[in-house]
Design an enzyme around this catalytic site. Structure first.
Site, short mmCIF file in Angstrom:
data_model
loop_
_atom_site.label_atom_id
_atom_site.label_comp_id
_atom_site.label_asym_id
_atom_site.label_seq_id
_atom_site.Cartn_x
_atom_site.Cartn_y
_atom_site.Cartn_z
N GLU A 152 1.08 -1.48 0.03
CA GLU A 152 0.33 -0.23 -0.13
C GLU A 152 0.66 1.55 -0.10
O GLU A 152 1.03 2.61 -0.23
CB GLU A 152 -0.56 -0.03 0.77
CG GLU A 152 -2.03 -1.40 1.22
CD GLU A 152 -2.41 -0.95 -0.01
OE1 GLU A 152 -3.11 0.32 -0.25
OE2 GLU A 152 -3.04 -2.53 -0.42
N HIS A 203 1.39 2.41 -3.36
CA HIS A 203 1.09 3.44 -3.95
C HIS A 203 0.85 5.04 -3.82
O HIS A 203 0.56 5.25 -4.64
CB HIS A 203 -0.36 2.98 -3.77
CG HIS A 203 -1.14 1.79 -3.78
ND1 HIS A 203 -0.95 0.80 -5.29
CD2 HIS A 203 -1.40 0.48 -3.59
CE1 HIS A 203 -1.57 -0.12 -5.43
NE2 HIS A 203 -1.80 -0.66 -4.88
#
Length: 422
Positions: A279, A282
């Protein structure tokens, strides 16, 4: 002519549905290629026989519901126009108030209410399917509450967008699509900023991560990536689902790291750190901002195509659809129908871009954590908890998968594991 168009539309939907039923249940092959059998990507190595059977059953039905749901919206809006309901909604609105804004609000509440009733059965089937296969743990009352929250948020959003949209149509017949897009840019950014702190908490409770030792480890990873997050948030999703998830959301000062409590309950710290490193990628590669930019680019072309298609359809079928002019609010169902069709048609491209970004995030995460075993087992647990197909059919992957398949993800990690041993 109207009755014939309605019959053809329903017949086309039935044929479409039968095609996807045949494709998913009788034609598509989701078995693994021979070279992957027996590897860690083979579900037979980490799922028992019952889990394998349930995974195939659940995935087929869920995929069929997906392919039926979106075209059902098109059929609904088409029939609303064809049988004069949009015209009736406008008449009711005009007879109820002399104020234009209030007339728009009344028209929208009728259209939204009928759309809610029409799509509720499919939504309930999807909810009941998840309950049957033990994916969802949500009570009917909780599910209905979220459906109603969705309804009012959507209605409130439409009350902001629709009056402005039709005002632009009246002011500029040829350029309304461009002015609408320009106004959508700050609106989209504003909604992205509000999402984690205003909208998300309407559905679930968010609170700081209770496991402070794990929070320290995650924030150490976040600090390396220069993510401006002081806390990791936990969300109580176990009352709704057995699935796992984690994400980084928001923009600017509202950026936050969020873990579902199901993820915390089912995965080890090492597995969670791999997911969080994914994550984090990202964020540092600006995938959120790239996604916003691509969305705005697609919406520019989408609004232009909508403008052209609406003009063509009203010029040719305006009488049958009971739409005298594009700028008449009776054309709103047509606007929604075209937008939905364009979104569906563009989903293979947007999913392809998303899968590329997700692949980069997987590679970043494994290079950061250097723990392929934790990474592989986390994906295996994600497969088990969500009854996900490891190797879905091609059309499912193209239209549904914003992430690489589990076969692709685990195989990449196995290759890294082999390289690591050399």
């Amino acid at each position: 002519m109207v009755r014939k168009m309605g019959v053809y539309a329903v017949l086309a939907y039935v044929i479409y549905g039968l095609f996807f039923y045949w494709y998913l249940f009788h034609f598509a092959d989701s078995s693994l290629p021979f070279e992957y059998q027996g590897t860690k990507a083979d579900p037979a190595t980490f799922l028992n026989g019952r889990e394998l059977m349930l995974s195939e059953e659940y995935s087929k039905i869920r995929n069929l519901l997906f392919f039926l749901s979106t075209p059902f919206e098109w059929l609904f809006y088409f029939l609303i126009l064809l049988f004069g309901f949009s015209k009736a909604f406008k008449s009711w609105a005009e007879s109820s108030s002399k104020y234009k804004l209030l007339q728009t609000a009344i028209y929208l509440i009728w259209l939204s209410f009928f759309a809610f009733l029409a799509t509720l059965p499919l939504s309930y089937i999807s909810y009941n399917l998840s309950k049957t296969y033990n994916i969802s743990t949500q009570t009917f009352a909780s599910w209905m509450k979220e459906e109603l929250i969705d309804f009012w948020i959507n209605y409130g959003t439409l009350m902001i967008i629709v009056p402005v949209l039709y005002w632009l149509m009246k002011k500029s017949v040829k350029r309304w699509w461009l002015y609408a897009w320009i106004l959508s840019v700050p609106f989209t950014l504003f909604m992205m900023f509000l999402q984690p702190v205003i909208i998300d908490p309407l559905y679930n409770d968010f609170y700081p991560l209770k496991n402070k030792e794990l929070e320290t480890k995650i924030l150490t990873l976040a600090d390396k990536a220069k993510i401006p997050a002081e806390h990791v948030f936990e969300v109580n999703m176990s009352k709704e689902t057995n699935s796992l998830n984690a994400y980084v959301s928001g923009i600017g000062s509202n950026a936050r790291i969020v873990l579902w409590d199901t993820t915390l309950n089912k995965l080890s710290d090492d597995q969670i750190l791999f997911i969080m490193a994914h994550e984090i990628c990202h964020y540092i590669e600006n995938h959120i901002y790239i996604g916003i930019a691509l969305y705005l680019l697609f919406s520019l072309f989408g609004l232009y195509l909508t403008y052209r298609i609406m003009n063509w359809m009203i010029a040719r079928y305006g009488k049958e659809l009971k739409i005298p002019d594009v700028k008449d609010i009776r054309s709103l169902p047509l606007f929604f129908m075209i937008i939905s069709m364009l979104l569906f048609a563009s989903s293979p491209l947007s999913n392809l871009i998303s899968r590329y970004e997700e692949t980069r995030a997987d590679r970043y995460a494994i290079n950061m954590t250097q723990n392929p075993e934790a990474a592989i087992t986390s994906f295996q647990e994600l497969t088990r908890s969500g009854l996900t197909q490891v190797n879905p059919p091609l059309l499912v992957k193209i239209f549904r998968y914003s992430h690489p398949t589990m076969l692709e993800r685990i195989s990449m990690l196995e290759e890294f594991e082999v390289q690591q041993r050399k």
